[in-house]
Design a protein around this motif. Structure first.
Motif, PDB file in Angstrom:
ATOM      1  N   LYS A 129       0.851  -1.209  -0.063  1.00  0.00           N
ATOM      2  CA  LYS A 129       0.026  -0.028   0.016  1.00  0.00           C
ATOM      3  C   LYS A 129       0.783   1.330  -0.091  1.00  0.00           C
ATOM      4  O   LYS A 129       0.470   2.434   0.217  1.00  0.00           O
ATOM      5  CB  LYS A 129      -0.939  -0.107   1.193  1.00  0.00           C
ATOM      6  N   GLY A 130       2.216   0.961  -0.072  1.00  0.00           N
ATOM      7  CA  GLY A 130       2.962   2.267  -0.346  1.00  0.00           C
ATOM      8  C   GLY A 130       3.809   2.885   1.003  1.00  0.00           C
ATOM      9  O   GLY A 130       4.437   3.827   0.791  1.00  0.00           O
ATOM     10  N   HIS A 131       3.564   1.925   2.202  1.00  0.00           N
ATOM     11  CA  HIS A 131       4.129   2.490   3.235  1.00  0.00           C
ATOM     12  C   HIS A 131       5.794   1.797   3.435  1.00  0.00           C
ATOM     13  O   HIS A 131       6.178   0.712   2.812  1.00  0.00           O
ATOM     14  CB  HIS A 131       3.859   2.000   4.642  1.00  0.00           C
ATOM     15  N   GLN A 132       6.591   2.355   4.234  1.00  0.00           N
ATOM     16  CA  GLN A 132       7.951   1.934   4.259  1.00  0.00           C
ATOM     17  C   GLN A 132       7.792   1.079   5.415  1.00  0.00           C
ATOM     18  O   GLN A 132       7.658   1.599   6.682  1.00  0.00           O
ATOM     19  CB  GLN A 132       8.787   3.146   4.730  1.00  0.00           C
ATOM     20  N   ILE A 133       8.270  -0.113   5.261  1.00  0.00           N
ATOM     21  CA  ILE A 133       7.992  -0.889   6.498  1.00  0.00           C
ATOM     22  C   ILE A 133       9.285  -1.754   6.898  1.00  0.00           C
ATOM     23  O   ILE A 133      10.278  -2.320   5.962  1.00  0.00           O
ATOM     24  CB  ILE A 133       6.976  -2.284   6.147  1.00  0.00           C
ATOM     25  N   THR A 134       9.558  -1.805   8.273  1.00  0.00           N
ATOM     26  CA  THR A 134      10.737  -2.581   8.846  1.00  0.00           C
ATOM     27  C   THR A 134      10.260  -3.642   9.700  1.00  0.00           C
ATOM     28  O   THR A 134       9.340  -3.349  10.533  1.00  0.00           O
ATOM     29  CB  THR A 134      11.529  -1.655   9.676  1.00  0.00           C
ATOM     30  N   GLY A 135      10.459  -4.851   9.455  1.00  0.00           N
ATOM     31  CA  GLY A 135      10.126  -5.988  10.117  1.00  0.00           C
ATOM     32  C   GLY A 135      11.104  -6.581  11.003  1.00  0.00           C
ATOM     33  O   GLY A 135      12.422  -6.434  10.816  1.00  0.00           O
ATOM     34  N   LEU A 136      10.730  -6.701  12.501  1.00  0.00           N
ATOM     35  CA  LEU A 136      11.785  -6.930  13.468  1.00  0.00           C
ATOM     36  C   LEU A 136      11.423  -8.115  14.302  1.00  0.00           C
ATOM     37  O   LEU A 136      10.302  -8.441  14.608  1.00  0.00           O
ATOM     38  CB  LEU A 136      11.888  -5.535  14.528  1.00  0.00           C
ATOM     39  N   ASP A 137      12.470  -8.992  14.242  1.00  0.00           N
ATOM     40  CA  ASP A 137      12.269 -10.088  15.135  1.00  0.00           C
ATOM     41  C   ASP A 137      13.400 -10.521  15.862  1.00  0.00           C
ATOM     42  O   ASP A 137      14.643 -10.434  15.177  1.00  0.00           O
ATOM     43  CB  ASP A 137      11.714 -11.400  14.046  1.00  0.00           C
ATOM     44  N   ILE A 138      13.534 -11.355  17.115  1.00  0.00           N
ATOM     45  CA  ILE A 138      14.627 -11.617  17.554  1.00  0.00           C
ATOM     46  C   ILE A 138      15.047 -13.072  17.207  1.00  0.00           C
ATOM     47  O   ILE A 138      15.903 -13.583  17.411  1.00  0.00           O
ATOM     48  CB  ILE A 138      14.372 -11.902  19.273  1.00  0.00           C
ATOM     49  N   ASP A 139      14.186 -13.685  16.113  1.00  0.00           N
ATOM     50  CA  ASP A 139      14.603 -15.182  15.928  1.00  0.00           C
ATOM     51  C   ASP A 139      15.587 -14.734  14.530  1.00  0.00           C
ATOM     52  O   ASP A 139      15.017 -14.311  13.431  1.00  0.00           O
ATOM     53  CB  ASP A 139      13.420 -15.750  15.528  1.00  0.00           C
ATOM     54  N   GLN A 140      16.756 -14.875  14.698  1.00  0.00           N
ATOM     55  CA  GLN A 140      17.641 -14.643  13.537  1.00  0.00           C
ATOM     56  C   GLN A 140      17.409 -15.427  12.379  1.00  0.00           C
ATOM     57  O   GLN A 140      17.426 -14.727  10.960  1.00  0.00           O
ATOM     58  CB  GLN A 140      19.120 -14.630  13.923  1.00  0.00           C
ATOM     59  N   ASN A 141      17.212 -16.761  12.546  1.00  0.00           N
ATOM     60  CA  ASN A 141      16.789 -17.597  11.534  1.00  0.00           C
ATOM     61  C   ASN A 141      15.463 -16.962  10.521  1.00  0.00           C
ATOM     62  O   ASN A 141      15.784 -16.938   9.225  1.00  0.00           O
ATOM     63  CB  ASN A 141      16.497 -18.761  12.112  1.00  0.00           C
ATOM     64  N   LYS A 142      14.752 -16.600  11.306  1.00  0.00           N
ATOM     65  CA  LYS A 142      13.414 -15.997  10.548  1.00  0.00           C
ATOM     66  C   LYS A 142      13.829 -14.763   9.679  1.00  0.00           C
ATOM     67  O   LYS A 142      13.475 -14.535   8.661  1.00  0.00           O
ATOM     68  CB  LYS A 142      12.574 -15.608  11.627  1.00  0.00           C
TER      69      LYS A 142
END
Ligand code: NAD
Length: 427
Positions: A22-35
């Motif tokens: 939809k045009g937003h700037q997204i950062t995905g954050l997770d503590i699971d390094q493999n993911k």
């Protein structure tokens, strides 16, 4: 809008990819390094139709990135969405460890006036704990909002692109304004309420659906005694517009990563506020009792499980997902093994093995391999690969049982082929 999503599981990864589209700037954050490593390479670490293609296109367009660093992900975000897991504790109450950890970690990096929206399913009243927790570690003014999620695994991308409704729980006009701006392009009804109401809407939605499943199973149980047929009953009641034909699933009870835990959490909440006889407390108990009761009634039918080979078809909790959390198979198979049966499992997507390693369980690659020389065929999930399989063409044993827990097969056809057929709520 700059948005960071904490937790890149089913909800976080799908929401991130759709908001990026939809045009937003997204950062995905997770503590699971493999993911994170896997997502960065455009590989979705679980099965969700249409997600991989979307993820790839959005990363390529530069609108979606992934990291494991709070320091990197939070400072530029106008909106921080928390979508970490909220599993149940043994008591049934919600385990808030992950959500509290995420709130504590994000707080020091929040920019001034940022909004923290909790998408994870959490009990009403929890903001009285979360707000002071963030405030204690934050350097800037922030707002807290509830943004419950209603997507379904298996159709999660479409559910997020075309939601039935969006529920926003907040106390401040500024928060409603920004979150409405995010969701206006979806052309879905937007329900604006206080945070407690938003949280309760989520629990009430899942508890109602779980109640429908439990209700129809209660009726199915009576049908097994009086000779009525549950599928015809659904047809009959469904013409009443107040009831409808949709969402009736007589079977093994509700499973999966959401309904069992959400009902348990609501039941635990009801008990905590001294409403021990609340319907939800009863629904939870009935669902827990359902599979053990069915196993014991089928035990009489098949004249004991010991020494028998059972083909269990479908190991996920429903079709189109490889999620095995609270899947019927994960409850049934260990019980069958304990009773001395040998189990051959099949699923087109899910991988599952019993908690205690045993040679008595094997997962096979095809339906054909799983049912070969089985004494009992047990349909657990209505995957197309299973429903379309022609069981009348397999070589039958002298006493061959067919337990259809989804009522997806024509009993007359299977009986004619020589099976001893058992469905749910029909005789
Ligand atoms: P999930 O287990 O698939 O993903 C949760 C992710 O959060 C994991 O990748 C985990 O590593 C990450 N995580 C945990 N602690 C973290 C931390 N401190 N910082 C960063 N990442 C962290 O869970 P899910 O199925 O996506 O569910 C998330 C929430 O949404 C739950 O509250 C669930 O009840 C709710 N929900 C789920 C669904 C569904 O169908 N799965 C639907 C609606 C709502």
């Amino acid at each position: 809008m700059n948005i960071t999503i904490i937790g890149t599981g089913f909800v976080g990864a799908v929401s991130g990819a759709v908001y990026a589209k939809k045009g937003h700037q997204i950062t995905g954050l997770d503590i699971d390094q493999n993911k994170i490593d896997s997502l960065k390479k455009d590989k979705v670490p679980f099965y969700e139709p249409n997600l991989e293609k979307l993820l790839k296109s959005q990363q390529k367009a530069g609108r979606l990135t992934f990291t494991n660093s709070y320091k990197e992900a939070i400072p530029d975000a106008d909106l921080v969405i928390v979508a970490v897991g909220t599993p149940s504790l043994k008591s049934g109450a919600v385990n808030l460890t992950y959500i509290k950890q995420a709130c504590k970690n994000l707080a020091p990096f929040l920019k001034n006036q940022a909004i923290v929206a909790i998408k994870s399913t959490v009990p009403p009243g929890i903001f009285q704990e979360l707000y002071p927790l963030i405030e204690k570690h934050a350097k800037n003014k922030f707002y807290l909002a509830a943004l419950p999620e209603f997507l379904k695994e298996g159709t999660a991308v479409d559910d997020t692109l075309y939601p039935d409704r969006v529920v926003i729980g907040a106390d401040e006009p500024k928060v409603f304004k920004l979150l409405e701006e995010l969701y206006l392009p979806y052309q879905a009804p937007i329900v604006k309420v206080n945070p407690e109401t938003a949280q309760m809407i989520k629990y009430a939605s899942n508890a109602y659906l779980a109640t429908r499943i439990t209700f129809i199973n209660q009726i199915a149980d009576l049908c097994e005694i009086n000779g009525a047929n549950i599928e015809d009953i659904i047809k009959g009641i469904g013409f009443d517009k107040r009831i409808g034909h949709h969402y009736w699933y007589p079977g093994l009870g509700y499973g999966g990563s959401c309904f069992p835990k959400d009902v348990k959490e609501l039941a635990a909440y009801a008990k905590q506020v001294k409403r021990h006889k609340n319907l939800i407390v009863v629904i939870d108990k009935l669902n827990d009792a359902r599979i053990p009761r069915l196993i014991s009634s089928w035990e009489t039918l098949v004249k004991g499980w010991a020494g028998k080979t059972v083909a269990t078809l479908g190991l996920s909790f429903k079709p189109q997902t490889n999620d095995t959390r609270h899947a019927p198979a994960s409850i049934i198979i260990p019980r069958l093994l304990k009773k001395g049966a040998k189990v051959k499992g099949y699923d087109p997507q899910a991988r599952w093995s019993p908690p205690e390693k045993t040679a008595q369980f094997q997962q096979l690659a095809t339906v054909e391999q799983a049912v070969k020389s089985a004494d009992i065929i047990m349909i657990l999930v209505e995957w197309p690969e299973i429903v379309k399989f022609d069981f009348t063409k397999t070589k039958l044993k002298k006493q061959q049982y067919f337990i259809d827990t989804r009522n997806r097969f024509q009993s007359a056809k299977l009986k004619k082929a020589g099976y001893i057929y058992q469905g749910i709520g029909n005789t």
